[in-house]
Write a protein that holds these residues in place. Structure first.
Motif, short mmCIF file in Angstrom:
data_model
loop_
_atom_site.label_atom_id
_atom_site.label_comp_id
_atom_site.label_asym_id
_atom_site.label_seq_id
_atom_site.Cartn_x
_atom_site.Cartn_y
_atom_site.Cartn_z
N ASN A 16 0.83 -1.22 0.00
CA ASN A 16 0.00 0.00 0.00
C ASN A 16 0.86 1.26 0.00
N GLY A 17 2.02 1.20 0.68
CA GLY A 17 2.92 2.36 0.69
C GLY A 17 3.55 2.59 -0.68
N SER A 35 -8.04 -10.44 -1.63
CA SER A 35 -9.39 -10.25 -1.09
C SER A 35 -9.74 -8.77 -1.02
N THR A 36 -11.05 -8.49 -1.05
CA THR A 36 -11.48 -7.09 -0.93
C THR A 36 -11.18 -6.57 0.47
N GLU A 37 -11.18 -7.47 1.47
CA GLU A 37 -10.87 -7.04 2.85
C GLU A 37 -9.44 -6.49 2.89
N ALA A 38 -8.50 -7.21 2.27
CA ALA A 38 -7.10 -6.75 2.27
C ALA A 38 -6.99 -5.41 1.54
N LEU A 39 -7.74 -5.26 0.46
CA LEU A 39 -7.68 -4.01 -0.33
C LEU A 39 -8.30 -2.85 0.45
N ASP A 40 -9.43 -3.12 1.14
CA ASP A 40 -10.07 -2.06 1.94
C ASP A 40 -9.12 -1.58 3.03
N GLY A 44 -7.44 2.12 3.41
CA GLY A 44 -7.58 2.84 4.68
C GLY A 44 -6.21 3.31 5.18
N THR A 45 -5.20 2.46 5.01
CA THR A 45 -3.84 2.84 5.45
C THR A 45 -3.31 4.00 4.61
N VAL A 46 -3.55 3.94 3.30
CA VAL A 46 -3.09 5.03 2.42
C VAL A 46 -3.79 6.33 2.84
#
Ligand code: CAA
Ligand code: NAD
Length: 283
Positions: A16-17, A35-40, A44-46
């Motif tokens: 994500n960074g 997974s969409t969970e990992a992407l969400d 959120g982190t970004v």
């Protein structure tokens, strides 16, 4: 060749960074995870990282929104097919990375460069799994990516000159300082840094001091910004263990033997910040 479009595969601690760094510099980024969970979580982190920069006044609110809008999260690997540069940031295992290279070989075109963010694995071995080994290179970012300036650039034996030139140019364009390192286990920074962290785990296991004091001593006595155990938690204990295992394999030298406590903690799923518990606990 000038790189214009980016794919990032793996949206965890590093992915994500890396997506944020390219998007902030104006690149269109496709970010792929399983997974969409990992992407969400990644998006959120970004957002959290950009919010910090907006609050500090180093990034305008509009630019932060534009950065987010340039990242397209997806679980569909075919969305990476048209990318000029794909940066892989998945688990630190040669077999898993090799499988992803094969998946990408089947869908990507003649222009696509495959850069691995591996912490320690041989790029030459990784490139050998590709149908286009000349287009494989190491692009090793540091955690947290939005803050750390260095990118180690590691050429595999097979890497073609134009690939190294294009990747160096892209790293500079996103404001990083690329430095070349030879393809040797752990490259330069992790060859020095990760054995230091591993030694701190031995020091803890031998009861020389508490985890808090070990970290405090390295901050107070060596002016490190963060202690070795908090740094292990930031990196991920699984990543630290995988790097030590790669150093043992790469050099056959028992001085790199991972601490048994480190191995036990990974077996327990205590991976650091990303799992909420490592040497310290996180809310
Ligand atoms: N996004 C944006 N900004 C961030 C950020 C993020 N994710 N994380 C921290 N920052 C910024 C903060 O806003 C703050 O900025 P200012 O000083 O301008 O206010 C600054 O970074 C410091 O942050 P904090 O005050 O929250 O906390 P800190 O002073 O403890 O710094 C740290 C945090 C930057 C992580 C610092 O502790 C540090 O540099 N630690 C060492 C990190 C390191 O060694 N990384 C390499 C790990 S090894 C690796 O990555 C390779 C591998 O293969 C394993
Ligand atoms: P992580 O465990 O935080 O994230 C890995 C992500 O990859 C997970 O979200 C997982 O779901 C995803 N993934 C796994 N297989 C996938 C696939 N086939 N397609 C798409 N996504 C997939 O890991 P991390 O700490 O970000 O490490 C990633 C890589 O970066 C490793 O090679 C590691 O050694 C390296 N690295 C880590 C750090 C660090 O400080 N953590 C620093 C530099 C380099």
């Amino acid at each position: 060749m000038t790189i214009e479009t980016i794919g990032v595969i793996g949206a965890g601690t590093m992915g994500n960074g890396i997506a944020q760094a390219f998007a902030a510099a104006g690149y269109s980024v496709v970010l792929r995870d399983l997974s969409t969970e990992a992407l969400d979580k990644a998006m959120g982190t970004v957002r959290g990282s950009l919010d910090r920069l907006v609050k500090k006044g180093t990034v305008a609110a509009g630019d932060a929104e534009a950065t987010l809008a340039r990242i397209s999260p997806t679980t569909d690997i075919s969305a990476l097919a048209d990318r000029d540069l794909i940066v892989e940031a998945i688990v630190e295992r040669l077999d898993v990375k090799a499988a992803v290279i094969k998946e990408l070989d089947a869908i990507c075109g003649e222009r696509t460069i495959f850069a691995s963010n591996t912490s320690s694995i041989s790029l030459t071995s990784l490139a050998a799994h590709s149908a286009h080994p000349g287009r494989v290179i190491g692009m090793h970012f540091f955690n947290p990516v939005p803050v750390m300036a260095l990118v180690e650039i590691i050429r595999a034996l097979q890497t073609e000159d134009w690939v190294a030139e294009a990747v160096l140019e892209a790293a500079a364009k996103i404001g990083k300082q690329p430095k070349a390192a030879k393809d040797s286990a752990g490259f330069v920074v992790n060859r020095l840094l990760v054995p230091y962290i591993n030694e701190a785990v031995y020091v803890l296991a031998e009861g020389l001091a508490t985890a808090e004091d070990i970290d405090a001593m390295m901050k107070l006595g060596a002016n490190h910004p963060i202690g070795p155990l908090a740094l292990a938690d930031l990196i991920g204990l699984d990543v630290v263990l995988n790097v030590m295992d790669t150093l043992v394999d790469g050099f056959g030298d028992p001085k790199y033997r991972p601490s048994p406590l480190l191995r036990q903690m990974v077996a327990a799923g205590w991976l650091g910040r990303k799992s909420g518990r490592g040497f310290f606990t996180y809310g």
